[in-house]
Design a protein around this motif. Sequence first.
Motif, PDB file in Angstrom:
ATOM      1  N   ILE A 101       7.793 -11.968   8.125  1.00 37.39           N
ATOM      2  CA  ILE A 101       6.447 -11.545   7.742  1.00 37.39           C
ATOM      3  C   ILE A 101       5.595 -11.291   8.984  1.00 37.39           C
ATOM      4  O   ILE A 101       4.808 -10.328   9.035  1.00 37.39           O
ATOM      5  N   ILE A 102       5.736 -12.136   9.984  1.00 35.42           N
ATOM      6  CA  ILE A 102       4.992 -11.931  11.235  1.00 35.42           C
ATOM      7  C   ILE A 102       5.426 -10.640  11.909  1.00 35.42           C
ATOM      8  O   ILE A 102       4.587  -9.860  12.403  1.00 35.42           O
ATOM      9  N   TRP A 103       6.735 -10.385  11.941  1.00 42.11           N
ATOM     10  CA  TRP A 103       7.247  -9.132  12.506  1.00 42.11           C
ATOM     11  C   TRP A 103       6.642  -7.934  11.780  1.00 42.11           C
ATOM     12  O   TRP A 103       6.149  -6.991  12.414  1.00 42.11           O
ATOM     13  N   GLY A 161       3.613  -2.922   6.269  1.00 39.67           N
ATOM     14  CA  GLY A 161       4.875  -3.627   6.411  1.00 39.67           C
ATOM     15  C   GLY A 161       4.850  -5.004   5.781  1.00 39.67           C
ATOM     16  O   GLY A 161       5.807  -5.407   5.110  1.00 39.67           O
ATOM     17  N   SER A 162       3.753  -5.736   5.966  1.00 45.23           N
ATOM     18  CA  SER A 162       3.712  -7.119   5.484  1.00 45.23           C
ATOM     19  C   SER A 162       3.619  -7.197   3.965  1.00 45.23           C
ATOM     20  O   SER A 162       4.182  -8.119   3.355  1.00 45.23           O
ATOM     21  N   ALA A 163       2.926  -6.252   3.323  1.00 43.27           N
ATOM     22  CA  ALA A 163       2.785  -6.309   1.862  1.00 43.27           C
ATOM     23  C   ALA A 163       4.128  -6.170   1.139  1.00 43.27           C
ATOM     24  O   ALA A 163       4.439  -6.984   0.260  1.00 43.27           O
ATOM     25  N   LEU A 195       8.786  -8.882  -1.557  1.00 42.83           N
ATOM     26  CA  LEU A 195      10.231  -9.128  -1.595  1.00 42.83           C
ATOM     27  C   LEU A 195      10.532 -10.620  -1.520  1.00 42.83           C
ATOM     28  O   LEU A 195      11.350 -11.143  -2.301  1.00 42.83           O
ATOM     29  N   VAL A 196       9.880 -11.310  -0.608  1.00 44.64           N
ATOM     30  CA  VAL A 196      10.083 -12.753  -0.471  1.00 44.64           C
ATOM     31  C   VAL A 196       9.700 -13.475  -1.760  1.00 44.64           C
ATOM     32  O   VAL A 196      10.430 -14.354  -2.245  1.00 44.64           O
ATOM     33  N   SER A 197       8.578 -13.093  -2.360  1.00 48.82           N
ATOM     34  CA  SER A 197       8.120 -13.755  -3.579  1.00 48.82           C
ATOM     35  C   SER A 197       9.091 -13.529  -4.735  1.00 48.82           C
ATOM     36  O   SER A 197       9.421 -14.473  -5.467  1.00 48.82           O
ATOM     37  N   VAL A 198       9.546 -12.295  -4.900  1.00 49.20           N
ATOM     38  CA  VAL A 198      10.448 -11.985  -6.014  1.00 49.20           C
ATOM     39  C   VAL A 198      11.768 -12.730  -5.877  1.00 49.20           C
ATOM     40  O   VAL A 198      12.268 -13.336  -6.839  1.00 49.20           O
ATOM     41  N   LEU A 239      -0.736 -15.397   2.523  1.00 45.26           N
ATOM     42  CA  LEU A 239      -1.822 -15.613   3.478  1.00 45.26           C
ATOM     43  C   LEU A 239      -1.427 -15.174   4.880  1.00 45.26           C
ATOM     44  O   LEU A 239      -2.217 -14.542   5.597  1.00 45.26           O
ATOM     45  N   THR A 240      -0.209 -15.498   5.290  1.00 47.18           N
ATOM     46  CA  THR A 240       0.249 -15.108   6.623  1.00 47.18           C
ATOM     47  C   THR A 240       0.245 -13.595   6.770  1.00 47.18           C
ATOM     48  O   THR A 240      -0.265 -13.046   7.762  1.00 47.18           O
ATOM     49  N   GLY A 241       0.818 -12.901   5.801  1.00 41.89           N
ATOM     50  CA  GLY A 241       0.877 -11.441   5.881  1.00 41.89           C
ATOM     51  C   GLY A 241      -0.485 -10.792   5.846  1.00 41.89           C
ATOM     52  O   GLY A 241      -0.783  -9.894   6.642  1.00 41.89           O
ATOM     53  N   LEU A 242      -1.343 -11.232   4.926  1.00 42.85           N
ATOM     54  CA  LEU A 242      -2.666 -10.633   4.776  1.00 42.85           C
ATOM     55  C   LEU A 242      -3.534 -10.833   6.011  1.00 42.85           C
ATOM     56  O   LEU A 242      -4.084  -9.873   6.576  1.00 42.85           O
ATOM     57  N   LEU A 243      -3.683 -12.076   6.426  1.00 38.35           N
ATOM     58  CA  LEU A 243      -4.612 -12.386   7.514  1.00 38.35           C
ATOM     59  C   LEU A 243      -4.128 -11.820   8.837  1.00 38.35           C
ATOM     60  O   LEU A 243      -4.920 -11.263   9.613  1.00 38.35           O
ATOM     61  N   LEU A 244      -2.824 -11.939   9.111  1.00 36.10           N
ATOM     62  CA  LEU A 244      -2.316 -11.426  10.372  1.00 36.10           C
ATOM     63  C   LEU A 244      -2.380  -9.901  10.418  1.00 36.10           C
ATOM     64  O   LEU A 244      -2.727  -9.322  11.460  1.00 36.10           O
ATOM     65  N   SER A 245      -2.079  -9.234   9.312  1.00 45.58           N
ATOM     66  CA  SER A 245      -2.164  -7.772   9.268  1.00 45.58           C
ATOM     67  C   SER A 245      -3.588  -7.305   9.524  1.00 45.58           C
ATOM     68  O   SER A 245      -3.828  -6.369  10.301  1.00 45.58           O
TER      69      SER A 245
END
Length: 320
Positions: free
Chosen positions: A225-227, A236-238, A243-246, A280-286
């Motif tokens: 997700i960070i990548w 990219g993060s969304a 995918l991770v959630s599913v 949260l990681t994907g949203l905030l970092l993006s």
Amino acid sequence: MVRTEGWRRLPAALLPILAVTIAYYVGGLIGLYQRVVVDGAEVTPLWLPTGIAVASLLWMGLRAWPGIALGTYLTIERITDFDLPGLIIVAGNVLAPVCAYLMLRRAGFRTEMDRLRDALALVFLGGLLPMLISATIGTCTLVLTGDLPMSQFWPVWWAWWAGDAMGVLVVTPLLLVLRRLVGVRRPREGYRAVEAAALVVASVAVTLVATRSPLSLLFLVFPLIIWAAVRFQLAGSAPVTLLVSVLAIAAATAHTGPFAHHTLFEVMINLQGLNGAAALTGLLLSALVTEQNNVRLKIEQVCEDLAELVEHLAPGKPDR
């Protein structure tokens, strides 16, 4: 003549509402495939229609609410016979995203999500706070009708709220970025395409290992997700977060990997902890990376303009 013109405008007004209804209903059908039953109450770890509803309101405004209501009605009809308690649940499922939309608009939310404040607004004003409404109304209705024992109120309430909130945090950003990218032609460097393909392959492989291995390896998804967020921002993060959630939900409902040999409540805690942290990681970092990139571009533009001005005013340069 005026009446004829009004009739001609009617299909144009109804088509967007119909599209919201269909999208909500299809999202509900997908969510029901991975539902969890707690003493007769059906809850989902990731309720896709909530994210669809908030995105629809952000695009169309309040005129999208009839589509949300109709989609909720059709989804309930899919589960059980519709009655007065079902009408109350429909009201709660409409009121929650409408409140989310109003609070986001009040906070000056931008659908581009190119600022950290936009990501924080979506997390708290779009997901965590307003979804308390739908969870509370829905769970209280089930208790009052006798469909849910009072002893199971808090587990069902928590699962309902978490599923709705995760729908906003995971699905809404994906829909917002997809709409922004549709029809936009961008020059793509070869190495960027290769990197994107590598990210997709790595995300699928690592997430399958992390969610299916009996070892506690769920933390392996966060470097992906960070990548995605650093290199491709929300675009990219969304998708990676979804995918991770599913895949995590599929493993949790099957009680495999790190979700095996746990009670339903423990499984839901672990699953929603993973989904929430990933979102949260994907949203905030993006949003943070996008905001910094925009600041850098503005500084570069100012430097270029200043260099042109200095060159124009330099001694010995004839004025044009």
